[in-house]
Design a protein around this motif. Structure first.
Motif, PDB file in Angstrom:
ATOM      1  N   ARG A  87       0.733  -1.182  -0.128  1.00  0.00           N
ATOM      2  CA  ARG A  87       0.166  -0.015   0.020  1.00  0.00           C
ATOM      3  C   ARG A  87       0.772   1.235  -0.136  1.00  0.00           C
ATOM      4  NH1 ARG A  87      -3.938  -1.503   5.138  1.00  0.00           N
ATOM      5  NH2 ARG A  87      -1.962  -2.237   5.516  1.00  0.00           N
ATOM      6  N   GLY A  88       1.904   1.156   0.877  1.00  0.00           N
ATOM      7  CA  GLY A  88       2.899   2.476   0.822  1.00  0.00           C
ATOM      8  C   GLY A  88       3.563   2.558  -0.644  1.00  0.00           C
ATOM      9  N   PHE A  89       4.008   1.591  -1.198  1.00  0.00           N
ATOM     10  CA  PHE A  89       4.264   1.463  -2.395  1.00  0.00           C
ATOM     11  C   PHE A  89       3.199   2.022  -3.630  1.00  0.00           C
ATOM     12  CE2 PHE A  89       5.356  -0.633  -6.606  1.00  0.00           C
ATOM     13  CZ  PHE A  89       6.378   0.060  -7.244  1.00  0.00           C
ATOM     14  N   ARG A  90       2.064   1.505  -3.485  1.00  0.00           N
ATOM     15  CA  ARG A  90       1.074   2.169  -4.235  1.00  0.00           C
ATOM     16  C   ARG A  90       0.796   3.809  -4.010  1.00  0.00           C
ATOM     17  NH1 ARG A  90      -4.152  -0.738  -3.463  1.00  0.00           N
ATOM     18  NH2 ARG A  90      -4.513   0.281  -1.361  1.00  0.00           N
ATOM     19  N   GLN A  91       0.971   4.160  -2.764  1.00  0.00           N
ATOM     20  CA  GLN A  91       0.835   5.688  -2.579  1.00  0.00           C
ATOM     21  C   GLN A  91       2.031   6.322  -3.411  1.00  0.00           C
ATOM     22  OE1 GLN A  91       0.865   6.077   1.589  1.00  0.00           O
ATOM     23  NE2 GLN A  91      -0.932   4.454   1.826  1.00  0.00           N
ATOM     24  N   ALA A  92       3.328   5.655  -3.120  1.00  0.00           N
ATOM     25  CA  ALA A  92       4.367   6.520  -3.930  1.00  0.00           C
ATOM     26  C   ALA A  92       3.958   6.217  -5.682  1.00  0.00           C
ATOM     27  CB  ALA A  92       5.685   5.824  -3.701  1.00  0.00           C
ATOM     28  N   GLN A  93       3.584   5.137  -5.987  1.00  0.00           N
ATOM     29  CA  GLN A  93       3.318   4.891  -7.383  1.00  0.00           C
ATOM     30  C   GLN A  93       2.215   6.059  -7.828  1.00  0.00           C
ATOM     31  OE1 GLN A  93       5.985   3.853  -8.832  1.00  0.00           O
ATOM     32  NE2 GLN A  93       4.784   2.324 -10.174  1.00  0.00           N
ATOM     33  N   SER A  94       1.441   6.276  -6.933  1.00  0.00           N
ATOM     34  CA  SER A  94       0.077   7.377  -7.430  1.00  0.00           C
ATOM     35  C   SER A  94       0.864   8.778  -7.485  1.00  0.00           C
ATOM     36  CB  SER A  94      -0.775   7.449  -6.152  1.00  0.00           C
ATOM     37  OG  SER A  94      -1.234   6.304  -5.804  1.00  0.00           O
ATOM     38  N   GLY A 347      -7.155   5.948 -14.786  1.00  0.00           N
ATOM     39  CA  GLY A 347      -5.801   5.682 -15.289  1.00  0.00           C
ATOM     40  C   GLY A 347      -4.839   5.229 -14.465  1.00  0.00           C
ATOM     41  N   LEU A 348      -5.077   5.100 -13.215  1.00  0.00           N
ATOM     42  CA  LEU A 348      -4.011   4.797 -12.338  1.00  0.00           C
ATOM     43  C   LEU A 348      -3.797   3.228 -12.229  1.00  0.00           C
ATOM     44  CD1 LEU A 348      -1.974   5.120  -9.779  1.00  0.00           C
ATOM     45  CD2 LEU A 348      -3.887   4.886  -8.191  1.00  0.00           C
ATOM     46  N   ARG A 349      -4.853   2.348 -12.657  1.00  0.00           N
ATOM     47  CA  ARG A 349      -4.523   0.967 -12.598  1.00  0.00           C
ATOM     48  C   ARG A 349      -3.804   0.586 -13.960  1.00  0.00           C
ATOM     49  NH1 ARG A 349      -6.481  -3.878 -14.330  1.00  0.00           N
ATOM     50  NH2 ARG A 349      -6.780  -5.544 -12.628  1.00  0.00           N
ATOM     51  N   ASP A 350      -3.938   1.326 -15.175  1.00  0.00           N
ATOM     52  CA  ASP A 350      -3.171   0.992 -16.098  1.00  0.00           C
ATOM     53  C   ASP A 350      -1.722   1.404 -15.870  1.00  0.00           C
ATOM     54  OD1 ASP A 350      -5.436  -0.019 -17.569  1.00  0.00           O
ATOM     55  OD2 ASP A 350      -5.742   2.087 -18.411  1.00  0.00           O
ATOM     56  N   PHE A 351      -1.612   2.386 -15.040  1.00  0.00           N
ATOM     57  CA  PHE A 351      -0.101   3.042 -14.809  1.00  0.00           C
ATOM     58  C   PHE A 351       0.586   1.930 -13.921  1.00  0.00           C
ATOM     59  CE2 PHE A 351       2.809   5.376 -11.911  1.00  0.00           C
ATOM     60  CZ  PHE A 351       3.711   5.766 -13.184  1.00  0.00           C
ATOM     61  N   LEU A 352      -0.181   1.458 -13.066  1.00  0.00           N
ATOM     62  CA  LEU A 352       0.389   0.248 -11.909  1.00  0.00           C
ATOM     63  C   LEU A 352       0.658  -0.975 -12.839  1.00  0.00           C
ATOM     64  CD1 LEU A 352      -1.986   0.930  -9.111  1.00  0.00           C
ATOM     65  CD2 LEU A 352       0.424   1.876  -9.186  1.00  0.00           C
ATOM     66  N   LEU A 353      -0.025  -1.233 -13.900  1.00  0.00           N
ATOM     67  CA  LEU A 353       0.207  -2.425 -14.534  1.00  0.00           C
ATOM     68  C   LEU A 353       1.668  -2.361 -15.448  1.00  0.00           C
ATOM     69  CD1 LEU A 353      -3.422  -3.395 -15.587  1.00  0.00           C
ATOM     70  CD2 LEU A 353      -1.972  -4.844 -13.904  1.00  0.00           C
ATOM     71  N   VAL A 411      -2.649  -3.285  -7.492  1.00  0.00           N
ATOM     72  CA  VAL A 411      -3.555  -2.936  -8.776  1.00  0.00           C
ATOM     73  C   VAL A 411      -5.064  -2.692  -8.427  1.00  0.00           C
ATOM     74  CG1 VAL A 411      -2.015  -3.900 -10.623  1.00  0.00           C
ATOM     75  CG2 VAL A 411      -3.727  -5.249  -9.859  1.00  0.00           C
ATOM     76  N   ASP A 412      -5.128  -2.726  -6.948  1.00  0.00           N
ATOM     77  CA  ASP A 412      -6.567  -2.908  -6.377  1.00  0.00           C
ATOM     78  C   ASP A 412      -6.924  -1.176  -6.206  1.00  0.00           C
ATOM     79  OD1 ASP A 412      -8.950  -2.912  -5.293  1.00  0.00           O
ATOM     80  OD2 ASP A 412      -8.378  -3.828  -3.439  1.00  0.00           O
ATOM     81  N   VAL A 413      -7.530  -0.609  -6.962  1.00  0.00           N
ATOM     82  CA  VAL A 413      -7.804   0.997  -7.014  1.00  0.00           C
ATOM     83  C   VAL A 413      -9.211   1.172  -6.779  1.00  0.00           C
ATOM     84  CG1 VAL A 413      -5.964   1.226  -8.864  1.00  0.00           C
ATOM     85  CG2 VAL A 413      -8.171   0.739  -9.573  1.00  0.00           C
ATOM     86  N   SER A 414      -9.880   0.000  -5.910  1.00  0.00           N
ATOM     87  CA  SER A 414     -11.420   0.178  -5.620  1.00  0.00           C
ATOM     88  C   SER A 414     -11.572   0.988  -4.411  1.00  0.00           C
ATOM     89  CB  SER A 414     -11.840  -1.246  -5.419  1.00  0.00           C
ATOM     90  OG  SER A 414     -11.430  -1.746  -4.409  1.00  0.00           O
ATOM     91  N   ASN A 415     -10.450   1.254  -3.599  1.00  0.00           N
ATOM     92  CA  ASN A 415     -10.676   1.788  -2.540  1.00  0.00           C
ATOM     93  C   ASN A 415      -9.392   3.077  -2.240  1.00  0.00           C
ATOM     94  OD1 ASN A 415     -11.950   2.373  -0.029  1.00  0.00           O
ATOM     95  ND2 ASN A 415     -10.703   0.879   1.339  1.00  0.00           N
ATOM     96  N   LEU A 416      -9.273   3.719  -3.065  1.00  0.00           N
ATOM     97  CA  LEU A 416      -8.216   4.854  -3.005  1.00  0.00           C
ATOM     98  C   LEU A 416      -8.517   5.885  -1.963  1.00  0.00           C
ATOM     99  CD1 LEU A 416      -7.618   5.131  -6.879  1.00  0.00           C
ATOM    100  CD2 LEU A 416      -6.356   3.508  -4.985  1.00  0.00           C
ATOM    101  N   ARG A 417      -7.755   5.835  -0.848  1.00  0.00           N
ATOM    102  CA  ARG A 417      -8.095   6.790   0.219  1.00  0.00           C
ATOM    103  C   ARG A 417      -6.789   7.846   0.399  1.00  0.00           C
ATOM    104  NH1 ARG A 417     -12.958   6.338   2.399  1.00  0.00           N
ATOM    105  NH2 ARG A 417     -14.178   4.319   1.946  1.00  0.00           N
ATOM    106  N   PRO A 418      -5.736   7.085   1.070  1.00  0.00           N
ATOM    107  CA  PRO A 418      -4.562   7.846   0.961  1.00  0.00           C
ATOM    108  C   PRO A 418      -4.006   8.300  -0.411  1.00  0.00           C
ATOM    109  CG  PRO A 418      -4.413   5.987   2.248  1.00  0.00           C
ATOM    110  CD  PRO A 418      -5.600   5.704   1.683  1.00  0.00           C
ATOM    111  N   GLU A 419      -4.115   7.360  -1.238  1.00  0.00           N
ATOM    112  CA  GLU A 419      -3.575   7.450  -2.688  1.00  0.00           C
ATOM    113  C   GLU A 419      -4.355   8.727  -3.146  1.00  0.00           C
ATOM    114  OE1 GLU A 419      -3.311   3.365  -1.790  1.00  0.00           O
ATOM    115  OE2 GLU A 419      -5.028   4.620  -1.680  1.00  0.00           O
TER     116      GLU A 419
END
Length: 881
Positions: A87-94, A347-353, A411-419
């Motif tokens: 999750r922390g990595f996903r925030q950085a990727q955001s 577009g975030l999910r495509d970027f993460l993939l 790649v789970d972008v269904s609950n983007l809060r900190p991101e």
């Protein structure tokens, strides 16, 4: 940890991580050929991208780090980090995605490319502080100083940090140089102090608003008796202060118990706190603590089987999946939690993939965040091994692995809060930078109306524009900052649902936000809220039940303000609202209802014709009048008989008329007093009785004159008591009373009066006498004539006539005087309508006394002993007794 612990850790790590440049000059006299060398370079886990302007980022990628002992016998090393957090990595990727998205927009920062340097803080202040210093100082080993310094700083602004404690320490130093720090996760309300943190901003609401959101929920459900449990760090301590300042009489509630979880989570202390909570009458409990503390606490709740409570979760644990299990849900089901606003980032999910490892990354200067993710996800390693070599513990990553083939949180972008907050923070810096670069030369906000230039951007210049940022995200949320650097706050309200099949889910049931124009707004969909109670309804949590109308609240000594007793309002006072602090007095003409919840007109009291007493007195008055008419009829019918003609029959007729007026005037004392009845009643009473007593007095004087005339030489006395003189005497005596009444009515006339002194709940209608002197003179004159008549009649009591009228007059006057002597104290001591009743009774009693004593024997002889109605019998020449 509290602020003292934060500052102590801050100082320790500052001494370790302070980046010093030592300048070495090849020629001391050469001013412009000096160079600076970095004393220490930190090998931090990071992710970088070049650009015209670099933005920094601090994220928690690793959970833990080992604290190395500081022996100072060898060079201190950077503590190693481990425990990868996707999750922390996903925030950085955001953040990386937001910067790429901005670079691809022509409407925002045209002709400017943003880059980034993102570092892992490992949830440690020391490492996060090292990363912040690295961002603002750069990582170049040697920097040459030219004559004209050009170029931008290493970073223009930083997105971070993840915790309030880290943000307090880092922002304290960065604020000295006005380097903007835009946090996406630090919520401590202490960071709103603009004097201590002049360049701090955040896109997440502060704890003060989180507290306010909880108070809005408490008010919505009328929960006024609430338990509060906090952790003893900045997160909890400042929240407790906000609760105690905001939740009071004005806020409509109070705290049942406030307990601080010890920093070390001492089991004995936790057991004590849970025991206090179990014994409390509060049914609603707020837990304002971090997730790890809350988990330990809830384990003790389950162990002691504390049920029947409604939990309110702070943002830190409102989405804790570890607590949403069949083991905890019987106790925590129905929890209402405050959660960070959920947003959508197209577009975030495509970027993460598209995330791929950096196979050329140099492992000696810190591990790449991306490579850590790949190692964590595919259990592989990056190293330069010989071809075909397989390292123990996992295969080598080839870079050809496909993320879609592995189940992971990235790649789970269904609950983007900190991101979503990270996304807003990046756009905040971008919009501020865009506004700064659009400045027109000569019209800038800085000294001499200058503007900032891309080649010489300063962080403090960006702070000026950050304060004026105002934009709307693609999700529809407005972003702007107040004077304290806080964005317009908004929170989602979550509800823990325990499904019949044993599964759990967390659903959004509302939101609370503050808009620029409408203020604070709470929206709740109550129909969807799951309540973990048999009634399936919200619980009731009050220290004392609301005081209904008709009562007032009386606080219990030594207890919180919401604990009180309901005291009924006293007589004459009411309260027509719930939980009234005071009872209000009714107006003069009104009195409190039996329920004390409204004022009703006071009951009116006067001697009425419709009540038994009034009916009785009225009947007696009419009876007396009727008897007078009958006696008058008898006397008129037998006017020629000796007994009627004896002692001036004209006076007898006038006496009967006056008695009839006496009986009738008593009716003026019955009924609701009016001005004319008040003025007429005493005048009619006084004149009627004076007329009556005057007739009796004249009759007595005539009896004495006749007796004196029967003696030798007394014939001359009769000439003074002829018929004319008798009429004149009666007229004069009556005129005196009429004059007294006239003077009284002119000077101080009796008037109707509403008396409230006898009974608080009644209005006694009475006639105020006006002048007490006038009333006393009126009664005194009647009394004077009555006493004089009684004395004269007493002197003539032994006259030799067989029918001695003087005896009858004496007896009647004795009755009359006795009645009115008794009347005075009875009248004075009788309240309200009973005073009128006493006066009417005195009038009737004295009138009946006169009527019976004076005319009773005569009527008896006329009707039943006509043989005695002869002149001989009257003169005593008939039969002797």
């Amino acid at each position: 940890m509290n602020q003292s612990k934060v500052m102590r850790a801050f100082l320790e790590n500052t001494l370790l991580s302070l980046m010093l440049y030592s300048c070495f000059s090849s020629d001391v006299s050469s001013l412009y050929s000096s160079s600076c060398q970095l004393q220490e370079q930190f090998h931090l886990n990071g992710m970088h991208k070049t650009g015209d302007v670099i933005l920094g980022g601090l994220f928690a990628i690793n959970f833990f780090s080992d604290d190395l002992s500081l022996t100072f016998t060898s060079k201190p090393q950077l503590p190693p980090c481990y425990g990868f957090d996707v999750r922390g990595f996903r925030q950085a990727q955001s953040m990386a995605f937001a910067i790429d998205e901005i670079n691809n927009k022509s409407s925002l920062l045209p002709n400017v490319t943003l880059g980034y340097s993102l570092y892992d803080n490992c949830f440690q202040l020391g490492i996060g502080f090292r990363a912040a210093l690295s961002l603002v100082s750069g990582q170049e080993e040697q920097v040459t100083l030219e004559e004209n310094c050009v170029g931008t700083p290493p970073v223009l602004g930083i997105v971070g940090d993840t915790t309030s404690s880290n943000s307090i320490a880092i922002s304290t130093v960065l604020g000295l140089y006005r380097v903007p720090l835009v946090s996406y996760f630090a919520t401590c309300s202490c960071l709103t102090d603009r004097h201590k943190f002049p360049s701090f901003f955040r896109t997440i609401p502060s704890d003060a608003f989180q507290v306010n959101a909880m108070i809005q929920i408490l008010k919505h459900f009328d929960w006024t008796w609430t338990g509060l449990i906090i952790s003893d760090d900045d997160y909890g301590v400042h929240a407790a202060r906000s609760f105690h300042s905001d939740l009071g009489p004005a806020g409509g509630g109070c705290l049942a118990y406030t307990e601080i979880l010890p920093w070390g989570d001492d089991p004995a202390e936790v057991r004590r706190i849970v025991d206090v909570m179990r014994k409390s009458t509060a049914r609603v409990v707020i837990v304002f603590a971090h997730k790890s503390r809350t988990i330990n606490f809830m384990k003790e709740v389950v162990r002691q089987k504390v049920t029947g409570l409604q939990w309110i979760a702070s943002e830190a644990w409102s989405s804790a999946a570890v607590l949403q299990t069949p083991h905890f849900m019987p106790y925590l089901g129905g929890t209402l939690g405050i959660s960070i606003r959920r947003g959508e980032i197209p577009g975030l999910r495509d970027f993460l993939l598209q995330t791929r490892p950096d196979l050329h990354h140099n492992n000696t200067d810190g591990k790449s965040m991306v490579n850590q993710f790949w190692e964590h996800t595919f259990q592989c390693r990056f190293a330069p091994p010989p071809a075909g070599w397989v390292e123990a513990g996992g295969e080598l990553c080839t870079g050809q692995e496909v993320i879609e083939n592995v189940e992971n949180e990235l790649v789970d972008v269904s609950n983007l809060r900190p991101e979503y907050n990270v996304y807003k923070a990046v756009y905040t810096l971008a919009y501020a930078l865009d506004d700064m670069l659009q400045c027109e030369p000569g019209r800038g906000p800085f000294s001499n109306n200058t503007c900032a230039h891309l080649q010489r951007l300063e962080p403090w210049q960006l702070v000026y524009y950050l304060e004026k940022v105002n934009f709307t995200t693609t999700f529809g949320d407005q972003v702007s900052f107040d004077d304290n650097g806080d964005a317009l706050p908004i929170y989602d309200i979550m509800n823990w649902v325990w499904l019949p099949d044993g599964k759990t889910k967390v659903q959004r049931v509302g939101e609370v936000k503050r808009s620029a124009f409408k203020g604070e707004e709470l929206t709740l969909d109550e129909d969807t809220i799951f309540w973990n109670f048999e009634s399936k309804l919200p619980p009731r949590s009050v220290c004392s039940e609301s005081c209904p109308p008709g009562t007032r609240m009386a606080r219990k000594k030594g207890e919180p303000e919401c604990c009180f007793d309901c005291v009924p309002c006293s007589e004459g006072k009411i309260s027509n609202t719930t939980d009234s602090m005071d009872c209000t007095s009714c107006s003069e003409d009104f009195w409190s209802s039996p329920q004390r919840d409204h004022c009703v007109p006071k009951k009116t009291e006067f001697l009425s014709y419709h009540e038994p007493l009034g009916i009785c007195l009225t009947t007696t008055s009419l009876l007396g009048t009727f008897i007078c008419v009958v006696v008058l009829g008898i006397f008129i019918h037998h006017h020629s008989t000796p007994i009627v003609r004896a002692n001036n029959s004209e006076l007898s007729f006038l006496l009967l008329v006056s008695l009839k007026l006496c009986f009738l005037c008593s009716l003026l004392f019955i009924g609701r007093p009016k001005l004319w009845t008040c003025q007429l009643r005493h005048a009619a009473f006084g004149i009627s009785f004076v007329l009556c007593v005057s007739c009796i007095l004249v009759k007595t004087m005539v009896v004495l004159a006749v007796f004196r005339a029967s003696k030798p030489g007394g014939e001359s006395s009769l000439k003074w008591f002829g018929a004319v003189q008798q009429r004149g005497t009666v007229l004069v005596l009556t005129s005196v009373q009429a004059a007294i009444c006239t003077a009284w009515l002119v000077s101080s006339s009796p008037v109707p009066h509403k008396n409230t002194h006898y009974h608080s709940d009644k209005i006694v209608y009475e006639c105020a006498v006006g002048s007490t002197v006038g009333f006393a003179v009126l009664l005194g004159y009647i009394g004077l004539l009555a006493v004089l008549s009684c004395l004269l009649a007493f002197l003539a009591r032994n006259l030799p006539d067989s029918f001695n009228e003087a005896k009858l007059i004496t007896f009647s006057m004795l009755i009359f005087c006795a009645v009115w002597v008794a009347f005075v104290p009875a009248y004075i001591n009788s309240p309200g309508k009973y005073a009128d009743a006493v006066e009417v009774f005195a009038i009737l009693a004295s009138s009946f006394g006169l009527l019976v004593a004076l005319f009773g024997p005569k009527c008896y002889i006329i009707l039943f002993r006509p043989e005695r109605n002869t002149k001989k019998a009257i003169m005593g020449r008939g039969t002797t007794k």
